[in-house]
Design a protein around this motif. Sequence first.
Motif, PDB file in Angstrom:
ATOM      1  N   PHE A  49       0.825  -1.208   0.000  1.00 24.52           N
ATOM      2  CA  PHE A  49       0.000   0.000   0.000  1.00 24.52           C
ATOM      3  C   PHE A  49       0.860   1.260   0.000  1.00 24.52           C
ATOM      4  CE2 PHE A  49      -4.009  -2.171   1.601  1.00 24.52           C
ATOM      5  CZ  PHE A  49      -4.684  -1.911   0.420  1.00 24.52           C
ATOM      6  N   GLN A  50       1.961   1.215   0.763  1.00 23.54           N
ATOM      7  CA  GLN A  50       2.839   2.395   0.804  1.00 23.54           C
ATOM      8  C   GLN A  50       3.357   2.701  -0.601  1.00 23.54           C
ATOM      9  OE1 GLN A  50       5.709   1.457   3.841  1.00 23.54           O
ATOM     10  NE2 GLN A  50       4.583   2.658   5.351  1.00 23.54           N
ATOM     11  N   GLY A  51       3.744   1.653  -1.340  1.00 28.36           N
ATOM     12  CA  GLY A  51       4.221   1.831  -2.710  1.00 28.36           C
ATOM     13  C   GLY A  51       3.122   2.377  -3.603  1.00 28.36           C
ATOM     14  N   GLN A  52       1.891   1.894  -3.378  1.00 28.02           N
ATOM     15  CA  GLN A  52       0.765   2.363  -4.195  1.00 28.02           C
ATOM     16  C   GLN A  52       0.515   3.840  -3.959  1.00 28.02           C
ATOM     17  OE1 GLN A  52      -2.545  -0.178  -3.197  1.00 28.02           O
ATOM     18  NE2 GLN A  52      -2.158  -1.456  -4.966  1.00 28.02           N
ATOM     19  N   TRP A  53       0.650   4.245  -2.696  1.00 26.28           N
ATOM     20  CA  TRP A  53       0.398   5.637  -2.332  1.00 26.28           C
ATOM     21  C   TRP A  53       1.369   6.539  -3.099  1.00 26.28           C
ATOM     22  CZ3 TRP A  53      -3.351   8.177  -0.121  1.00 26.28           C
ATOM     23  CH2 TRP A  53      -3.122   9.457   0.367  1.00 26.28           C
ATOM     24  N   ALA A  54       2.645   6.165  -3.108  1.00 27.40           N
ATOM     25  CA  ALA A  54       3.663   6.981  -3.780  1.00 27.40           C
ATOM     26  C   ALA A  54       3.374   7.032  -5.291  1.00 27.40           C
ATOM     27  CB  ALA A  54       5.047   6.383  -3.531  1.00 27.40           C
ATOM     28  N   ALA A  55       3.019   5.899  -5.885  1.00 28.79           N
ATOM     29  CA  ALA A  55       2.737   5.866  -7.332  1.00 28.79           C
ATOM     30  C   ALA A  55       1.517   6.718  -7.655  1.00 28.79           C
ATOM     31  CB  ALA A  55       2.515   4.421  -7.778  1.00 28.79           C
ATOM     32  N   ALA A  56       0.494   6.618  -6.819  1.00 25.20           N
ATOM     33  CA  ALA A  56      -0.734   7.386  -7.065  1.00 25.20           C
ATOM     34  C   ALA A  56      -0.442   8.889  -6.998  1.00 25.20           C
ATOM     35  CB  ALA A  56      -1.796   7.003  -6.040  1.00 25.20           C
ATOM     36  N   GLU A  57       0.458   9.270  -6.091  1.00 27.20           N
ATOM     37  CA  GLU A  57       0.797  10.703  -5.966  1.00 27.20           C
ATOM     38  C   GLU A  57       1.481  11.204  -7.238  1.00 27.20           C
ATOM     39  OE1 GLU A  57       2.726  11.162  -2.007  1.00 27.20           O
ATOM     40  OE2 GLU A  57       1.357  12.855  -1.987  1.00 27.20           O
ATOM     41  N   ILE A  58       2.374  10.377  -7.829  1.00 25.24           N
ATOM     42  CA  ILE A  58       3.070  10.771  -9.073  1.00 25.24           C
ATOM     43  C   ILE A  58       2.036  10.983 -10.179  1.00 25.24           C
ATOM     44  CG2 ILE A  58       4.652   9.953 -10.891  1.00 25.24           C
ATOM     45  CD1 ILE A  58       6.232   8.518  -8.654  1.00 25.24           C
ATOM     46  N   ILE A  59       1.090  10.043 -10.285  1.00 25.25           N
ATOM     47  CA  ILE A  59       0.075  10.135 -11.354  1.00 25.25           C
ATOM     48  C   ILE A  59      -0.812  11.361 -11.136  1.00 25.25           C
ATOM     49  CG2 ILE A  59      -1.966   8.975 -12.332  1.00 25.25           C
ATOM     50  CD1 ILE A  59      -0.496   6.320 -11.701  1.00 25.25           C
ATOM     51  N   SER A  60      -1.218  11.539  -9.891  1.00 22.96           N
ATOM     52  CA  SER A  60      -2.109  12.649  -9.583  1.00 22.96           C
ATOM     53  C   SER A  60      -1.430  13.999  -9.872  1.00 22.96           C
ATOM     54  CB  SER A  60      -2.496  12.535  -8.116  1.00 22.96           C
ATOM     55  OG  SER A  60      -3.335  13.565  -7.783  1.00 22.96           O
ATOM     56  N   SER A  61      -0.141  14.132  -9.467  1.00 25.74           N
ATOM     57  CA  SER A  61       0.574  15.414  -9.711  1.00 25.74           C
ATOM     58  C   SER A  61       0.701  15.646 -11.208  1.00 25.74           C
ATOM     59  CB  SER A  61       1.997  15.392  -9.142  1.00 25.74           C
ATOM     60  OG  SER A  61       1.976  14.902  -7.884  1.00 25.74           O
ATOM     61  N   TYR A  62       0.966  14.567 -11.970  1.00 18.45           N
ATOM     62  CA  TYR A  62       1.121  14.727 -13.420  1.00 18.45           C
ATOM     63  C   TYR A  62      -0.191  15.240 -14.040  1.00 18.45           C
ATOM     64  CZ  TYR A  62       1.569  13.574 -18.355  1.00 18.45           C
ATOM     65  OH  TYR A  62       1.579  13.648 -19.718  1.00 18.45           O
ATOM     66  N   CYS A  63      -1.319  14.612 -13.642  1.00 20.67           N
ATOM     67  CA  CYS A  63      -2.617  15.018 -14.214  1.00 20.67           C
ATOM     68  C   CYS A  63      -2.894  16.485 -13.885  1.00 20.67           C
ATOM     69  CB  CYS A  63      -3.742  14.145 -13.666  1.00 20.67           C
ATOM     70  SG  CYS A  63      -3.628  12.452 -14.239  1.00 20.67           S
TER      71      CYS A  63
END
Length: 497
Positions: A38-52
């Motif tokens: 989950f911690q890894g997912q959180w970091a990945a989701a943040e990258i995607i969200s910032s990009y969008c």
Amino acid sequence: MPAEAESKALMLFLAMPYSHTSRRRFLHHIYVDIHSVFQGQWAAAEIISSYCSSQDIPHPSFHPQAPGVTIPPSAPNAVQNARQKLVASAAAVQRLATEPADYLPHLAIHVCLARSAVHVHAPDPAFLTLSLIVLQYQQLACLGWLCHFDVLARIPRDGTISYSELANATGVPKLQLRSVARMVMTSNFLCEPTPNEVAHNAVSALFICNSSIPNWARFMVKFSAPVATAFAEATEKWGVTDKKNETAFNVALKTDLPFFNFLSQSSGLAESFASYMRSVQSNYGTSLKHLLSGFDWAGVGEGVVVDVGGSTCSSSIALAEAFPKLTCVVEDLPDTISDRLLIEQPKVLSSRISTKAYDFFTPQPVQGADIYLLRMIMHDWPAADAILILKNQLEALKANPRAHLIVMDTVLPLPGSISAVEEALLRVRDLTMIQTFNSKERELGEFEELFSQVKDEGGCLVLRDIVKPAGSLMSVMDVVYESNIHSDSEIEKGLAH
Ligand SMILES: C[S@@+](CC[C@H](N)C(=O)[O-])C[C@H]1O[C@@H](n2cnc3c(N)ncnc32)[C@H](O)[C@@H]1O
């Protein structure tokens, strides 16, 4: 466990094959691993969200107007990698949290690892959906192939075997074997810890520990899948029908007989069906444990349970074992009723269970029992037949004013009201009923409607309580005959108000 140790444990865990004993020892850390994922997912989701946000493009969504591709192919590698990581780790969480015993029921609805693999390479939703369908039927066909040639039993329980040795032992072509085995590995079944050496993992090992499970898989391949595929032809041929011999099952098996009549004449299928029923019972969602916890059986005391359509006696054995004051009568069609499981029980238990040939389209012969149990019966029948079965229990039920009718069946949820995986499993059951019996699983209101149709001049059946034990795919409905003839004192009370 500190965060650093947690991620080390996770890496070790993921690096080891399932068959590895150390990995089995790691199973107790499974939820720690999920936490790390989950911690890894959180970091990945943040990258995607910032990009969008930075590109002023919509965030990923299920909205009907959402674009088919959210993250364009031109997005930086770091963003693409984050998306792939998110999909892969979601699949990892799903695999870690799914029990090996859930492999077969889940195979009917999705293949999580394969889904993530396709998703990574197929951003187009239509392509993704079609690719998943191809993956699902290939997974099932390959599993059927392995069961057909009894390959799984030739793989050692601990350790590995080479493709050449395994091909020799089973008499199948090595290259076909390798392709099939590597396909099912993508759905978390078998593993290849060293190149060209096959081994069991926790999921495939279940198939050699319990012979009912490969029989269940055979039943899925030879019966469930062809019947589902014949559905369109059956609808084309008969349209709206509730006849028991105008179903996808009749098209697929090329018979004019209703399912249970066909079953009683086909010993091979009857054996597979009995195996399938045993496996269904050993699956957590349909475990008999939920029958025991869904009703106050202890409160019945020294009572008699009539297990209507009780098949192999499994429900009655479980009840008699857990509640030593109960005695049970198991009823089923003369060709189906089987005391095979009963014979295996200790005398002290089997002496409290008897079997009786009975057709539930005729009046119930055991009058005045405390409980009439209909487990997984109603869903086999369209409304008119279901009402007839219930009506046939009415006189016997009324003979004991304290009697209960216990109906245990799936109660369909409203769309989207429970998790998609749980809902999909229930919808598989619904479709199976339509395709085999022209029946269906019912929503709560439909059950209430059925019960209210079972009446006489003195009263009718009413649903008194409904319990869905945690983890159960079915609900336990407590139904009683409620009189509409009120006593003088009740009438006086009513007039006084
Ligand atoms: C889905 S199985 C359920 C078995 C069992 N109650 C359980 O929970 O495992 C349905 C059962 O209904 C029985 N059945 C079908 N038609 C019947 C009939 N007309 N009279 C009595 N039993 C019947 C079948 O033989 C089968 O054992």
